[in-house]
Design a protein around this motif. Structure first.
Motif, mmCIF file in Angstrom:
data_model
loop_
_atom_site.group_PDB
_atom_site.id
_atom_site.type_symbol
_atom_site.label_atom_id
_atom_site.label_comp_id
_atom_site.label_asym_id
_atom_site.label_seq_id
_atom_site.Cartn_x
_atom_site.Cartn_y
_atom_site.Cartn_z
ATOM 1 N N UNK A 55 16.766 39.211 70.710
ATOM 2 C CA UNK A 55 17.482 38.554 69.608
ATOM 3 C C UNK A 55 16.488 38.008 68.588
ATOM 4 N N UNK A 56 15.405 37.413 69.078
ATOM 5 C CA UNK A 56 14.390 36.821 68.209
ATOM 6 C C UNK A 56 13.736 37.878 67.319
ATOM 7 N N UNK A 57 13.414 39.030 67.889
ATOM 8 C CA UNK A 57 12.748 40.095 67.154
ATOM 9 C C UNK A 57 13.713 41.020 66.427
ATOM 10 N N UNK A 58 15.011 40.808 66.577
ATOM 11 C CA UNK A 58 16.000 41.639 65.901
ATOM 12 C C UNK A 58 16.107 43.030 66.470
ATOM 13 N N UNK A 59 15.948 43.162 67.768
ATOM 14 C CA UNK A 59 15.994 44.469 68.406
ATOM 15 C C UNK A 59 17.308 44.746 69.129
ATOM 16 N N UNK A 60 18.312 43.932 68.879
ATOM 17 C CA UNK A 60 19.608 44.188 69.491
ATOM 18 C C UNK A 60 20.297 45.316 68.727
ATOM 19 N N UNK A 61 21.287 45.921 69.337
ATOM 20 C CA UNK A 61 21.983 47.039 68.720
ATOM 21 C C UNK A 61 22.627 46.620 67.402
ATOM 22 N N UNK A 62 23.253 45.456 67.391
ATOM 23 C CA UNK A 62 23.932 45.015 66.169
ATOM 24 C C UNK A 62 22.941 44.765 65.039
ATOM 25 N N UNK A 113 20.577 46.562 59.951
ATOM 26 C CA UNK A 113 19.402 46.934 59.177
ATOM 27 C C UNK A 113 19.563 48.337 58.586
ATOM 28 N N UNK A 114 20.076 49.265 59.399
ATOM 29 C CA UNK A 114 20.295 50.624 58.924
ATOM 30 C C UNK A 114 21.348 50.634 57.814
ATOM 31 N N UNK A 115 22.405 49.842 57.972
ATOM 32 C CA UNK A 115 23.444 49.750 56.957
ATOM 33 C C UNK A 115 22.870 49.226 55.644
ATOM 34 N N UNK A 150 19.817 49.543 54.605
ATOM 35 C CA UNK A 150 18.972 50.587 54.030
ATOM 36 C C UNK A 150 19.812 51.655 53.338
ATOM 37 N N UNK A 151 20.931 52.012 53.956
ATOM 38 C CA UNK A 151 21.821 53.008 53.348
ATOM 39 C C UNK A 151 22.396 52.464 52.046
ATOM 40 N N UNK A 152 22.774 51.195 52.038
ATOM 41 C CA UNK A 152 23.289 50.585 50.813
ATOM 42 C C UNK A 152 22.234 50.581 49.704
ATOM 43 N N UNK A 153 20.999 50.309 50.070
ATOM 44 C CA UNK A 153 19.909 50.294 49.090
ATOM 45 C C UNK A 153 19.684 51.688 48.516
ATOM 46 N N UNK A 154 19.699 52.700 49.355
ATOM 47 C CA UNK A 154 19.505 54.074 48.887
ATOM 48 C C UNK A 154 20.648 54.479 47.974
ATOM 49 N N UNK A 155 21.873 54.122 48.344
ATOM 50 C CA UNK A 155 23.042 54.436 47.520
ATOM 51 C C UNK A 155 22.925 53.768 46.150
ATOM 52 N N UNK A 156 22.517 52.524 46.139
ATOM 53 C CA UNK A 156 22.369 51.804 44.885
ATOM 54 C C UNK A 156 21.276 52.439 44.014
ATOM 55 N N UNK A 157 20.169 52.842 44.622
ATOM 56 C CA UNK A 157 19.096 53.491 43.864
ATOM 57 C C UNK A 157 19.544 54.836 43.303
#
Length: 77
Positions: free
Chosen positions: A45-52, A57-59, A61-68
């Motif tokens: 949880x601390x390192x942000x390695x949980x599935x959620x 994070x992936x979501x 990144x996809x939003x950023x690519x779409x916006x670009x």
């Protein structure tokens, strides 16, 4: 701290850093060395390695690519 807990932390440097940032875990592991699984969950949880967190994070990144892509398309017109 018990030898088993200490050697486990030595073999997992990421967990050792987590324990250093959260010193209350020294106490928990000293009293109950079986809390290593709980320690790993908290570290994830601390390192942000949980599935959620990874999905979020992936979501982002996809939003950023779409916006670009939209920005590039607007500049083209």
């Amino acid at each position: 701290m018990h030898e088993v807990s200490y050697s486990y932390l030595q073999n997992h440097p990421e967990l050792l850093v987590f324990v250093r940032y959260n010193p209350v875990w020294y106490r928990y592991l000293s009293r109950d060395p079986n809390k290593l699984e709980e320690l790993e969950k908290e570290a994830k949880r601390f390192y942000g390695k949980t599935f959620t967190k990874r999905l979020e994070k992936m979501n982002n990144q996809v939003q950023m690519i779409t916006m670009l892509m939209q920005f590039a398309g607007a500049m083209k017109d």
